[in-house]
Design a protein around this motif. Structure first.
Motif, PDB file in Angstrom:
ATOM      1  N   SER A 123       0.854  -1.192   0.000  1.00 56.38           N
ATOM      2  CA  SER A 123       0.000   0.000   0.000  1.00 56.38           C
ATOM      3  C   SER A 123       0.890   1.242   0.000  1.00 56.38           C
ATOM      4  O   SER A 123       2.073   1.181   0.373  1.00 56.38           O
ATOM      5  N   ALA A 124       0.315   2.368  -0.375  1.00 54.05           N
ATOM      6  CA  ALA A 124       1.051   3.636  -0.345  1.00 54.05           C
ATOM      7  C   ALA A 124       1.503   3.941   1.081  1.00 54.05           C
ATOM      8  O   ALA A 124       2.608   4.446   1.298  1.00 54.05           O
ATOM      9  N   GLU A 125       0.666   3.601   2.063  1.00 55.91           N
ATOM     10  CA  GLU A 125       1.015   3.833   3.466  1.00 55.91           C
ATOM     11  C   GLU A 125       2.235   3.004   3.868  1.00 55.91           C
ATOM     12  O   GLU A 125       3.140   3.508   4.545  1.00 55.91           O
ATOM     13  N   ARG A 126       2.275   1.747   3.453  1.00 59.76           N
ATOM     14  CA  ARG A 126       3.420   0.886   3.788  1.00 59.76           C
ATOM     15  C   ARG A 126       4.697   1.425   3.130  1.00 59.76           C
ATOM     16  O   ARG A 126       5.765   1.413   3.739  1.00 59.76           O
ATOM     17  N   ARG A 127       4.610   1.897   1.889  1.00 55.72           N
ATOM     18  CA  ARG A 127       5.775   2.480   1.214  1.00 55.72           C
ATOM     19  C   ARG A 127       6.276   3.714   1.972  1.00 55.72           C
ATOM     20  O   ARG A 127       7.476   3.892   2.160  1.00 55.72           O
ATOM     21  N   ARG A 128       5.351   4.593   2.393  1.00 53.12           N
ATOM     22  CA  ARG A 128       5.733   5.792   3.139  1.00 53.12           C
ATOM     23  C   ARG A 128       6.375   5.421   4.478  1.00 53.12           C
ATOM     24  O   ARG A 128       7.368   6.027   4.886  1.00 53.12           O
TER      25      ARG A 128
END
Length: 152
Positions: A123-128
């Motif tokens: 997810s974008a959150e995990r990447r961030r």
């Protein structure tokens, strides 16, 4: 045998990707060294440090003579230029040329593509979160001094 710890995994990952380059073919090791030394000069400049041979050696984690050879090679390829230090004319410092900035732009683009491929199902959150955690590790690593003779 137990599973490797997070430090071992981190260093295995770094070793693996430090031997890769965008072209992936012949000359990969040489191009990787050119990117390494150019990135070191760029990183020092970003932190407001002078990119002397000794500073580059410390940044890369090699001896002064090895750093000197890498800088010389990168200068011969047109990626770096050596000039008298603005702060101390007795010392010389490396800086990026337009070709060096272009090399880094290409390398950074490739790095982002690899990261996107490796994390395609994240997810974008995990990447961030991963980016923040790695940034914290990098920032912290600049505050630690590893005694000579110890480390990876």
């Amino acid at each position: 045998m137990s599973a490797p710890g997070p430090g071992q995994v981190l260093f295995a990952f770094v070793r693996h990707w430090s031997r890769r380059s965008p072209d992936g073919g012949a000359g990969t090791a040489e191009r990787g060294r050119l990117v390494l030394v150019t990135e070191a000069v760029h990183s020092l400049a970003e932190r407001g440090a002078t990119a002397t041979v000794n500073a580059v050696a410390h940044e890369i984690g090699i001896d002064q003579s090895g750093a000197s050879r890498l800088i010389k090679c990168a200068a011969e390829e047109g990626y770096l230029v050596m000039a008298p230090s603005r702060a101390d004319g007795r010392r010389r410092e490396a800086s990026l040329t337009a070709a060096g900035r272009s090399l880094l732009t290409q390398a950074h683009r490739w790095q982002e593509q690899v990261f996107a491929q490796l994390t395609a199902d994240w997810s974008a959150e995990r990447r961030r979160y991963f980016q923040r955690a790695m940034t914290e590790l990098i920032d912290r690593s600049h505050t630690l001094e590893t005694p000579h003779g110890h480390g990876a």
